[in-house]
Design a protein around this motif. Structure first.
Motif, PDB file in Angstrom:
ATOM      1  N   VAL A   4       0.851  -1.182   0.000  1.00  0.00           N
ATOM      2  CA  VAL A   4       0.000   0.000   0.000  1.00  0.00           C
ATOM      3  C   VAL A   4       0.893   1.240   0.000  1.00  0.00           C
ATOM      4  CG1 VAL A   4      -1.760   1.269   1.273  1.00  0.00           C
ATOM      5  CG2 VAL A   4      -1.795  -1.244   1.246  1.00  0.00           C
ATOM      6  N   TYR A  33      -9.374   1.037   3.776  1.00  0.00           N
ATOM      7  CA  TYR A  33      -9.704   1.697   5.036  1.00  0.00           C
ATOM      8  C   TYR A  33      -8.799   2.917   5.234  1.00  0.00           C
ATOM      9  CZ  TYR A  33     -11.685  -2.913   6.174  1.00  0.00           C
ATOM     10  OH  TYR A  33     -12.394  -4.091   6.158  1.00  0.00           O
ATOM     11  N   LEU A  91      -3.392   6.816   8.210  1.00  0.00           N
ATOM     12  CA  LEU A  91      -3.006   5.511   7.694  1.00  0.00           C
ATOM     13  C   LEU A  91      -4.076   4.955   6.776  1.00  0.00           C
ATOM     14  CD1 LEU A  91      -1.604   3.853  10.938  1.00  0.00           C
ATOM     15  CD2 LEU A  91      -0.289   4.451   8.925  1.00  0.00           C
ATOM     16  N   LEU A 104      -5.159  -6.898   7.356  1.00  0.00           N
ATOM     17  CA  LEU A 104      -5.055  -5.608   6.699  1.00  0.00           C
ATOM     18  C   LEU A 104      -3.591  -5.330   6.371  1.00  0.00           C
ATOM     19  CD1 LEU A 104      -7.982  -5.246   7.684  1.00  0.00           C
ATOM     20  CD2 LEU A 104      -7.388  -2.915   8.352  1.00  0.00           C
ATOM     21  N   PHE A 106      -1.127  -2.338   5.709  1.00  0.00           N
ATOM     22  CA  PHE A 106      -1.092  -0.911   5.966  1.00  0.00           C
ATOM     23  C   PHE A 106      -0.038  -0.210   5.117  1.00  0.00           C
ATOM     24  CE2 PHE A 106      -3.869   0.212   9.476  1.00  0.00           C
ATOM     25  CZ  PHE A 106      -4.220  -1.041   9.976  1.00  0.00           C
ATOM     26  N   GLY A 107      -0.335   1.038   4.786  1.00  0.00           N
ATOM     27  CA  GLY A 107       0.668   1.909   4.201  1.00  0.00           C
ATOM     28  C   GLY A 107       1.545   2.491   5.296  1.00  0.00           C
ATOM     29  N   SER A 108       2.509   3.280   4.889  1.00  0.00           N
ATOM     30  CA  SER A 108       3.433   3.864   5.858  1.00  0.00           C
ATOM     31  C   SER A 108       2.896   5.171   6.440  1.00  0.00           C
ATOM     32  CB  SER A 108       4.806   4.081   5.230  1.00  0.00           C
ATOM     33  OG  SER A 108       4.680   4.806   4.043  1.00  0.00           O
TER      34      SER A 108
END
Lengths: 115, 107
Positions: A4, A33, A91, A104, A106-108
């Motif tokens: 992501v 999300y 996030l 999930l 997650f992006g940074s």
């Protein structure tokens, strides 16, 4: 991409300005999300997109916050007339179908600072 | 209302000591619970989920419905376990997270 992706990684803005935060989910992931993490606090749910269904906006804190998603790809979180209390890490996360028993990714995050 | 409580902001232990990160939840149904972890300079990632009854990196978590708890345990902590740990509850397709506990493992 492999994961992501969120942009920008950091955003400094002045109180009252509008900001746009971008999220590119993992290709093929239908669920996306947005969460907010204020300093010293947990992750606060903002909004959830699932395919072409109407998004779950129940976590948006005010009408200054909005988000869009184009099909099953990019999402943009917009904050209008930013306030200092909007300063946080935003996030984005995606998952293949929905969070039920699926992890999930997650992006940074985007660190937003409102001066 | 659905809620996840992690009472400890910081937990410090020495290497080799047992670790228990506390998590309590409030949910009107059959809960599905998760632990997520964020190592320094890395992204938040799934550690384990209760329905899988798995042990990841030596960590386990048992759902106790009577005590509405899902504590994370490891018998012998390692320095590389130092991270931020979040307990999460599934609520209609979205995860509700606790405030997190920072685990520090000293050598």
């Amino acid at each position: 991409g492999a994961g992501v992706s969120q942009s920008p990684s950091n955003k400094v803005t002045e109180k009252g300005k509008d900001v746009e935060l971008r999220c590119d989910p993992i290709s093929g992931h239908t669920a996306l999300y947005w969460y907010r993490q204020r300093l010293g606090q947990g992750l606060e749910f903002l909004i959830y997109f699932q395919g072409n269904s109407a998004p779950d906006k129940s976590g948006l804190p005010s009408d200054r916050f909005s988000a869009e998603r184009t099909g099953e790809s990019v999402s943009t979180l917009t904050i209008q007339r930013t306030q200092q209390e909007d300063s946080a890490v935003y996030l984005c996360a995606s998952t293949l179908h929905r969070a039920t028993n699926e992890k999930l990714f997650f992006g940074s995050g985007t660190q937003l600072s409102v001066l | 209302a659905q809620r996840v409580t992690q009472p400890e902001k910081l937990l410090s232990v020495f290497k080799g000591a047992p670790v228990e990160l506390k998590c309590n939840y409030s949910y009107s149904g059959s809960p599905e619970l998760f632990w997520y972890v964020q190592y320094s300079r890395q992204r938040l990632q799934l550690l384990l989920r209760h329905i899988s009854r798995e042990s990841i990196k030596g960590f386990t978590a048992d759902l106790n419905k009577g005590e509405t708890s899902f504590h994370l345990k490891k018998p012998f902590a390692q320095e590389e376990d130092s991270a931020m740990y979040y307990c999460a509850l599934l609520d209609t397709d979205k995860l509700i997270f606790g405030t997190g506990t920072r685990l520090q493992v000293f050598p």
